[in-house]
Motif scaffolding. Structure first.
Motif, PDB file in Angstrom:
ATOM      1  N   ASN A 138      -7.485  11.486 -11.876  1.00 28.77           N
ATOM      2  CA  ASN A 138      -7.580  10.044 -11.698  1.00 28.77           C
ATOM      3  C   ASN A 138      -6.518   9.592 -10.709  1.00 28.77           C
ATOM      4  OD1 ASN A 138      -9.259   7.946 -13.051  1.00 28.77           O
ATOM      5  ND2 ASN A 138      -8.943   9.285 -14.816  1.00 28.77           N
ATOM      6  N   ILE A 139      -6.915   8.987  -9.607  1.00 30.63           N
ATOM      7  CA  ILE A 139      -5.963   8.465  -8.623  1.00 30.63           C
ATOM      8  C   ILE A 139      -6.065   6.944  -8.652  1.00 30.63           C
ATOM      9  CG2 ILE A 139      -5.307   8.385  -6.189  1.00 30.63           C
ATOM     10  CD1 ILE A 139      -6.530  11.173  -5.881  1.00 30.63           C
ATOM     11  N   ARG A 140      -5.010   6.304  -9.127  1.00 33.53           N
ATOM     12  CA  ARG A 140      -4.995   4.854  -9.269  1.00 33.53           C
ATOM     13  C   ARG A 140      -4.042   4.258  -8.225  1.00 33.53           C
ATOM     14  NH1 ARG A 140      -8.892   3.272 -13.256  1.00 33.53           N
ATOM     15  NH2 ARG A 140      -9.583   5.315 -14.027  1.00 33.53           N
ATOM     16  N   LEU A 141      -4.598   3.508  -7.293  1.00 34.04           N
ATOM     17  CA  LEU A 141      -3.845   2.940  -6.170  1.00 34.04           C
ATOM     18  C   LEU A 141      -3.715   1.430  -6.397  1.00 34.04           C
ATOM     19  CD1 LEU A 141      -5.805   4.902  -3.421  1.00 34.04           C
ATOM     20  CD2 LEU A 141      -3.601   5.527  -4.424  1.00 34.04           C
ATOM     21  N   LEU A 142      -2.642   1.026  -7.067  1.00 37.31           N
ATOM     22  CA  LEU A 142      -2.523  -0.346  -7.558  1.00 37.31           C
ATOM     23  C   LEU A 142      -1.789  -1.231  -6.557  1.00 37.31           C
ATOM     24  CD1 LEU A 142      -1.734   0.493 -11.287  1.00 37.31           C
ATOM     25  CD2 LEU A 142      -3.953   0.297 -10.121  1.00 37.31           C
ATOM     26  N   VAL A 143      -2.579  -1.849  -5.687  1.00 30.93           N
ATOM     27  CA  VAL A 143      -2.014  -2.704  -4.633  1.00 30.93           C
ATOM     28  C   VAL A 143      -2.022  -4.179  -5.012  1.00 30.93           C
ATOM     29  CG1 VAL A 143      -2.521  -1.122  -2.757  1.00 30.93           C
ATOM     30  CG2 VAL A 143      -4.271  -2.761  -3.486  1.00 30.93           C
ATOM     31  N   THR A 148       0.826  -1.206   0.000  1.00 32.75           N
ATOM     32  CA  THR A 148       0.000   0.000   0.000  1.00 32.75           C
ATOM     33  C   THR A 148       0.865   1.262   0.000  1.00 32.75           C
ATOM     34  OG1 THR A 148      -0.190   0.086   2.426  1.00 32.75           O
ATOM     35  CG2 THR A 148      -1.848  -1.195   1.234  1.00 32.75           C
ATOM     36  N   ILE A 149       2.000   1.218   0.681  1.00 32.61           N
ATOM     37  CA  ILE A 149       2.891   2.381   0.726  1.00 32.61           C
ATOM     38  C   ILE A 149       3.484   2.649  -0.651  1.00 32.61           C
ATOM     39  CG2 ILE A 149       4.923   3.368   1.838  1.00 32.61           C
ATOM     40  CD1 ILE A 149       2.514   2.873   3.692  1.00 32.61           C
ATOM     41  N   ALA A 150       3.878   1.577  -1.330  1.00 33.10           N
ATOM     42  CA  ALA A 150       4.420   1.732  -2.677  1.00 33.10           C
ATOM     43  C   ALA A 150       3.363   2.284  -3.630  1.00 33.10           C
ATOM     44  CB  ALA A 150       4.937   0.390  -3.187  1.00 33.10           C
ATOM     45  N   ALA A 151       2.116   1.860  -3.457  1.00 33.52           N
ATOM     46  CA  ALA A 151       1.036   2.333  -4.330  1.00 33.52           C
ATOM     47  C   ALA A 151       0.796   3.831  -4.142  1.00 33.52           C
ATOM     48  CB  ALA A 151      -0.244   1.550  -4.053  1.00 33.52           C
ATOM     49  N   ARG A 189     -11.849  -4.854   1.224  1.00 37.97           N
ATOM     50  CA  ARG A 189     -11.736  -4.155   2.505  1.00 37.97           C
ATOM     51  C   ARG A 189     -10.325  -4.298   3.071  1.00 37.97           C
ATOM     52  NH1 ARG A 189     -12.018  -6.889   7.404  1.00 37.97           N
ATOM     53  NH2 ARG A 189     -12.052  -9.155   7.226  1.00 37.97           N
ATOM     54  N   LEU A 190      -9.497  -5.127   2.420  1.00 43.46           N
ATOM     55  CA  LEU A 190      -8.132  -5.379   2.891  1.00 43.46           C
ATOM     56  C   LEU A 190      -7.176  -4.330   2.322  1.00 43.46           C
ATOM     57  CD1 LEU A 190      -8.238  -9.289   2.692  1.00 43.46           C
ATOM     58  CD2 LEU A 190      -8.655  -7.804   4.668  1.00 43.46           C
ATOM     59  N   LYS A 191      -6.257  -4.704   1.425  1.00 42.15           N
ATOM     60  CA  LYS A 191      -5.280  -3.735   0.916  1.00 42.15           C
ATOM     61  C   LYS A 191      -5.943  -2.539   0.244  1.00 42.15           C
ATOM     62  CE  LYS A 191      -2.952  -6.599  -1.561  1.00 42.15           C
ATOM     63  NZ  LYS A 191      -1.988  -7.202  -2.505  1.00 42.15           N
ATOM     64  N   ALA A 192      -6.973  -2.793  -0.531  1.00 43.49           N
ATOM     65  CA  ALA A 192      -7.647  -1.687  -1.218  1.00 43.49           C
ATOM     66  C   ALA A 192      -8.238  -0.706  -0.210  1.00 43.49           C
ATOM     67  CB  ALA A 192      -8.731  -2.227  -2.142  1.00 43.49           C
TER      68      ALA A 192
END
Length: 309
Positions: free
Chosen positions: A183-188, A41-44, A198-201
């Motif tokens: 657009n904010i894309r958080l690719l975990v 998540t930090i890297a994303a 509900r976990l990494k996302a």
């Protein structure tokens, strides 16, 4: 938006090869696995830093001009938006209507699952109309898997009304597109339990919302240095925090800091301005208003600042 039958191909719905034996792991192995996955998540967030910065600037500009910030989502995404909105008034002393959370199914969906309501795009559009959203406002659509019709309906309606729009999702743009300003894309990647966003996302979305709302409040002058000078003094803990802020920044004794806080009407920001400028409460309020509530600018407009910041 992707058709319903294609959702199984989304990044958030894929099977994680590192957790195929999840049900055979010991407790310590489970913790270690989750820890490794959560590190992603930090890297994303780092990968999304440019779009997050754009969202901060867009939102701060809108709020300075009298706009409001709305989060729109369903399920976990909606709950996270409501949570972030609810924490702004006590942390930054914002009016309750400045940052608002909209969740499919309304307040009852906060404590009881109503995921079926997320498929109604018209309901999302109706929520935008209900809140009288205008071109002054910012609407942030949150959808981990990116396809939630409720969220897309809200974003389309917001754009039609001239509002600025931001989309936060955990799938790449080639899987789900959205016509928005940012657009904010958080690719975990795939979840430990396949499809359980509900976990990494959820974690990475909370991180992004923390950054967005806090940074916007910093831009609006709600923070001095790293102190929450606009903290709402509504209980003993927050009263003590406000006194501590005054002591840290003025070197006053606790008793003098407490007295100053009371003279200011329990506003740490106003108390600091009164102390540094020697102005009375009414004069300090007028000076702050002139500088749109920004303490540093208000003080610098009168005297060179010489404090422990």
């Amino acid at each position: 938006m992707q058709p319903l039958e294609m959702r199984s191909h989304l990044l958030t719905e894929q099977v994680n090869p590192d957790s195929l034996n999840l049900d055979q792991l010991s407790s310590i192995e489970l913790v270690e696995l989750f820890n490794r996955e959560d590190a992603k998540t930090i890297a994303a967030i780092a990968e999304a830093k440019s779009s997050l910065a754009d969202a901060i600037d867009l939102t701060a500009t809108a709020l300075r001009r009298g706009g409001r910030l709305f989060y729109v989502g369903a399920g976990t995404s909606g709950r996270l938006g409501v949570l972030d909105a609810a924490e702004c008034p006590p942390t930054f002393c914002t009016p309750p209507d400045l940052v608002q959370g909209i969740i499919a199914g309304g307040a009852s969906a906060l404590v009881r699952s109503s995921e079926g309501l997320e498929d109604r795009s018209d309901d999302g559009a109706a929520a935008i109309a209900h809140h009288h959203i205008t071109q002054l406002d910012v609407v942030v659509g949150i959808a981990a898997g990116g396809t939630t019709p409720y969220v897309h309906g809200a974003l389309r309606a917001a754009r039609q009304r001239g509002a600025a729009t931001i989309f936060i999702t955990c799938v790449p743009i080639e899987q789900v597109s959205a016509e928005v300003d940012v657009n904010i894309r958080l690719l975990v990647g795939a979840e430990v339990v396949a499809g359980s966003t509900r976990l990494k996302a959820g974690t990475v979305t909370k991180l992004a919302l923390n950054i967005l709302s806090t940074s916007v409040m910093v831009k609006l002058g709600k923070v001095y240095g790293n102190r929450m000078i606009d903290v709402a003094v509504t209980n003993q803990k927050l009263h003590d925090r406000a006194i501590g802020i005054l002591q840290d920044l003025t070197e006053l004794s606790r008793e003098d800091a407490r007295s100053l806080l009371e003279q200011s009407g329990r506003s740490a920001k106003l108390a600091l301005l009164m102390h540094w400028t020697g102005l009375e409460k009414a004069e300090s309020e007028r000076l702050l208003a002139t500088h749109q509530g920004n303490l540093r600018q208000a003080v610098l407009g009168i005297i060179p600042l010489n404090t422990n910041d």
